[in-house]
Motif scaffolding. Sequence first.
Motif, mmCIF file in Angstrom:
data_model
loop_
_atom_site.group_PDB
_atom_site.id
_atom_site.type_symbol
_atom_site.label_atom_id
_atom_site.label_comp_id
_atom_site.label_asym_id
_atom_site.label_seq_id
_atom_site.Cartn_x
_atom_site.Cartn_y
_atom_site.Cartn_z
ATOM 1 N N LYS A 412 0.826 -1.209 0.000
ATOM 2 C CA LYS A 412 0.000 0.000 0.000
ATOM 3 C C LYS A 412 0.857 1.254 0.000
ATOM 4 O O LYS A 412 0.540 2.250 -0.659
ATOM 5 N N PHE A 413 2.000 1.210 0.748
ATOM 6 C CA PHE A 413 2.871 2.385 0.860
ATOM 7 C C PHE A 413 4.151 2.219 0.035
ATOM 8 O O PHE A 413 5.161 2.848 0.326
ATOM 9 N N HIS A 414 4.066 1.345 -1.002
ATOM 10 C CA HIS A 414 5.175 1.166 -1.950
ATOM 11 C C HIS A 414 6.501 0.861 -1.253
ATOM 12 O O HIS A 414 7.555 1.360 -1.642
ATOM 13 N N GLY A 415 6.447 0.053 -0.200
ATOM 14 C CA GLY A 415 7.660 -0.382 0.481
ATOM 15 C C GLY A 415 8.173 0.581 1.537
ATOM 16 O O GLY A 415 9.211 0.319 2.160
ATOM 17 N N ASN A 416 7.483 1.687 1.794
ATOM 18 C CA ASN A 416 7.925 2.655 2.801
ATOM 19 C C ASN A 416 7.645 2.080 4.189
ATOM 20 O O ASN A 416 6.496 2.025 4.644
ATOM 21 N N ARG A 417 8.713 1.655 4.873
ATOM 22 C CA ARG A 417 8.548 0.965 6.161
ATOM 23 C C ARG A 417 8.035 1.892 7.252
ATOM 24 O O ARG A 417 7.302 1.467 8.147
ATOM 25 N N THR A 418 8.424 3.157 7.197
ATOM 26 C CA THR A 418 7.978 4.100 8.233
ATOM 27 C C THR A 418 6.466 4.285 8.170
ATOM 28 O O THR A 418 5.774 4.199 9.191
ATOM 29 N N LEU A 419 5.948 4.527 6.961
ATOM 30 C CA LEU A 419 4.500 4.706 6.810
ATOM 31 C C LEU A 419 3.741 3.413 7.093
ATOM 32 O O LEU A 419 2.663 3.433 7.696
ATOM 33 N N ALA A 420 4.322 2.279 6.657
ATOM 34 C CA ALA A 420 3.673 0.986 6.903
ATOM 35 C C ALA A 420 3.590 0.700 8.398
ATOM 36 O O ALA A 420 2.559 0.251 8.900
ATOM 37 N N ALA A 421 4.696 0.969 9.120
ATOM 38 C CA ALA A 421 4.704 0.737 10.566
ATOM 39 C C ALA A 421 3.672 1.619 11.261
ATOM 40 O O ALA A 421 2.973 1.185 12.186
ATOM 41 N N ARG A 422 3.558 2.867 10.801
ATOM 42 C CA ARG A 422 2.581 3.786 11.391
ATOM 43 C C ARG A 422 1.164 3.264 11.172
ATOM 44 O O ARG A 422 0.322 3.304 12.071
ATOM 45 N N GLU A 423 0.893 2.776 9.963
ATOM 46 C CA GLU A 423 -0.436 2.223 9.655
ATOM 47 C C GLU A 423 -0.735 0.997 10.512
ATOM 48 O O GLU A 423 -1.870 0.803 10.970
ATOM 49 N N LEU A 424 0.289 0.169 10.720
ATOM 50 C CA LEU A 424 0.105 -1.058 11.506
ATOM 51 C C LEU A 424 0.085 -0.800 13.008
ATOM 52 O O LEU A 424 -0.263 -1.686 13.789
ATOM 53 N N GLY A 425 0.518 0.401 13.402
ATOM 54 C CA GLY A 425 0.529 0.735 14.825
ATOM 55 C C GLY A 425 1.684 0.114 15.577
ATOM 56 O O GLY A 425 1.563 -0.156 16.783
ATOM 57 N N ILE A 426 2.818 -0.123 14.879
ATOM 58 C CA ILE A 426 4.000 -0.681 15.535
ATOM 59 C C ILE A 426 5.203 0.204 15.217
ATOM 60 O O ILE A 426 5.172 1.025 14.295
ATOM 61 N N HIS A 427 6.267 0.024 15.984
ATOM 62 C CA HIS A 427 7.481 0.815 15.766
ATOM 63 C C HIS A 427 8.193 0.306 14.508
ATOM 64 O O HIS A 427 8.194 -0.902 14.232
ATOM 65 N N PRO A 428 8.821 1.210 13.715
ATOM 66 C CA PRO A 428 9.542 0.772 12.515
ATOM 67 C C PRO A 428 10.586 -0.302 12.791
ATOM 68 O O PRO A 428 10.807 -1.191 11.958
ATOM 69 N N THR A 429 11.230 -0.241 13.960
ATOM 70 C CA THR A 429 12.222 -1.263 14.299
ATOM 71 C C THR A 429 11.567 -2.633 14.450
ATOM 72 O O THR A 429 12.115 -3.658 14.042
ATOM 73 N N THR A 430 10.351 -2.636 15.044
ATOM 74 C CA THR A 430 9.610 -3.891 15.186
ATOM 75 C C THR A 430 9.259 -4.457 13.812
ATOM 76 O O THR A 430 9.387 -5.664 13.564
ATOM 77 N N LEU A 431 8.834 -3.578 12.910
ATOM 78 C CA LEU A 431 8.507 -4.016 11.558
ATOM 79 C C LEU A 431 9.750 -4.568 10.859
ATOM 80 O O LEU A 431 9.692 -5.611 10.193
ATOM 81 N N TRP A 432 10.873 -3.886 10.997
ATOM 82 C CA TRP A 432 12.118 -4.353 10.384
ATOM 83 C C TRP A 432 12.487 -5.738 10.908
ATOM 84 O O TRP A 432 12.887 -6.621 10.152
ATOM 85 N N ARG A 433 12.323 -5.941 12.225
ATOM 86 C CA ARG A 433 12.657 -7.231 12.838
ATOM 87 C C ARG A 433 11.741 -8.344 12.301
ATOM 88 O O ARG A 433 12.179 -9.459 12.037
ATOM 89 N N LYS A 434 10.450 -8.013 12.146
ATOM 90 C CA LYS A 434 9.514 -9.011 11.633
ATOM 91 C C LYS A 434 9.837 -9.356 10.183
ATOM 92 O O LYS A 434 9.772 -10.506 9.769
ATOM 93 N N LEU A 435 10.174 -8.343 9.373
ATOM 94 C CA LEU A 435 10.551 -8.591 7.978
ATOM 95 C C LEU A 435 11.797 -9.458 7.891
ATOM 96 O O LEU A 435 11.899 -10.353 7.058
ATOM 97 N N LYS A 436 12.768 -9.170 8.760
ATOM 98 C CA LYS A 436 13.994 -9.938 8.763
ATOM 99 C C LYS A 436 13.716 -11.405 9.093
ATOM 100 O O LYS A 436 14.327 -12.317 8.546
ATOM 101 N N GLY A 437 12.758 -11.625 9.994
ATOM 102 C CA GLY A 437 12.407 -12.988 10.363
ATOM 103 C C GLY A 437 11.683 -13.744 9.256
ATOM 104 O O GLY A 437 11.610 -14.969 9.278
ATOM 105 N N MET A 438 11.140 -13.004 8.288
ATOM 106 C CA MET A 438 10.410 -13.645 7.177
ATOM 107 C C MET A 438 11.332 -14.102 6.063
ATOM 108 O O MET A 438 10.969 -14.945 5.261
ATOM 109 N N THR A 439 12.512 -13.511 5.979
ATOM 110 C CA THR A 439 13.398 -13.821 4.852
ATOM 111 C C THR A 439 14.291 -15.021 5.155
ATOM 112 O O THR A 439 14.428 -15.443 6.273
#
Length: 439
Positions: A412-439
């Motif tokens: 939805k936000f074309h890969g922008n992690r900051t905006l995606a994290a804000r939409e999801l209601g989590i910290h960008p670092t948390t989102l980065w950690r979750k993405l890292k765990g998916m790869t």
Amino acid sequence: MEPNPSFLKIILDSLTEGVFTINKDRVITSFNQAAERITGFSRKEAVGRKCFEVFQADICQNSCALARTLETGKNVVDLPVTILNAQGREIPISVTTAVLKDHRGRMVGGVETFRDLSAIEALRKEITQKYTLQDIVSKSEAMLNIFQTLPDIAQSDSTVLIQGPSGSGKELLAKALHHLSPRKTKPFVAVNCSALPETLLESELFGYVRGAFTDAKKDKPGRLAQADGGTLFLDEIGDLPLPVQAKLLRVLQEKTFEPLGSNTSKPLKARVISATNKDLKELVRLNRFRDDLYYRLRVIQIDLPALKDRREDIPLLIEHFRKKFNLKTGKKIEQLSAKALQILMHYDYPGNIRELENIIEHAFVLCHGPIIQPAHLPKELQQEDVRTGRFSLSTGRLQNRERELILETLEKFHGNRTLAARELGIHPTTLWRKLKGMT
């Protein structure tokens, strides 16, 4: 005071996004470490070359984002692009451009930042494959169970009865069975049993020979013959008149049929799949449908749920129709607003998937921007009394779908992690950690 070039280099090399600058001739003048990693070109290889020689993007020749920025002075933000890296592999990226000016405000070139969307694209493909079967998209448990059994059903020649409400995708499922089967190169022939009167329906199914009746000037093959070696799909089988039911039963029993006016039997080589939005068991009880035909038709039965019973599919279907109508209309609608999506999530869809498709098509007609708003929806939906609220990863429902939700939000936000994290209601670092765990 002029900034120290070594400091600027350290700052640029610390970024995870690729960054490069060009002069007014579109020659690369700087290239950070992330740009080296994403493109496969070293700084030494890139600097001094035209940007299109390095990136070979799908927009380089006709609609270069940086060239447009240099011409108009306007920034381009989060534009999805595909480039070829040094090894010739396609890399999906998202680019943002801006004009570079000197201390006097004169344009001296441009800057482009870009982020690698490869991981997001890989996740998107994985999820799309997981939740797509032929032209059917779903992630509901009931539909995924059907997806699992469909390949086995497709390999058999047994009759199949598909039951489900109008607009739930019965013909799509029948076509999926056909295309998954060894019969896929042969015809798929559909007959709507409720669309024709009894006399026409009989000749449509069985065909006729010359002289069978007054207007029969020449032989005409029926649908049973047209489906030779393929699949015959009998839609709305519950509306089949009783006399035609008796003749169809004989066809299924003997695997032969006779065109009207002929005494010669022809072999039935088609597989029969039927569908209905009615309760055939109840019709049997009311003596409106033959019980022997019912059991012949339903060697295998598939029950399709109503869309209101698989609400988790609504965002997936909306995205499917958004892409479809973007291609059909040439528009570039990116998404639905949160409020519009919420209205659609709470609607009960008496017309099921077909109604949702019509709603999105209606919105495409009225929407002239990138985002579908509630005002673009049919008026009856705008009057729906729906709750407002935001999704959060802390809820149990979304925890089960966390992987898909993160991907959908990043898209939805074309890969922008900051905006995606804000939409999801989590910290960008948390989102980065979750993405890292998916790869």
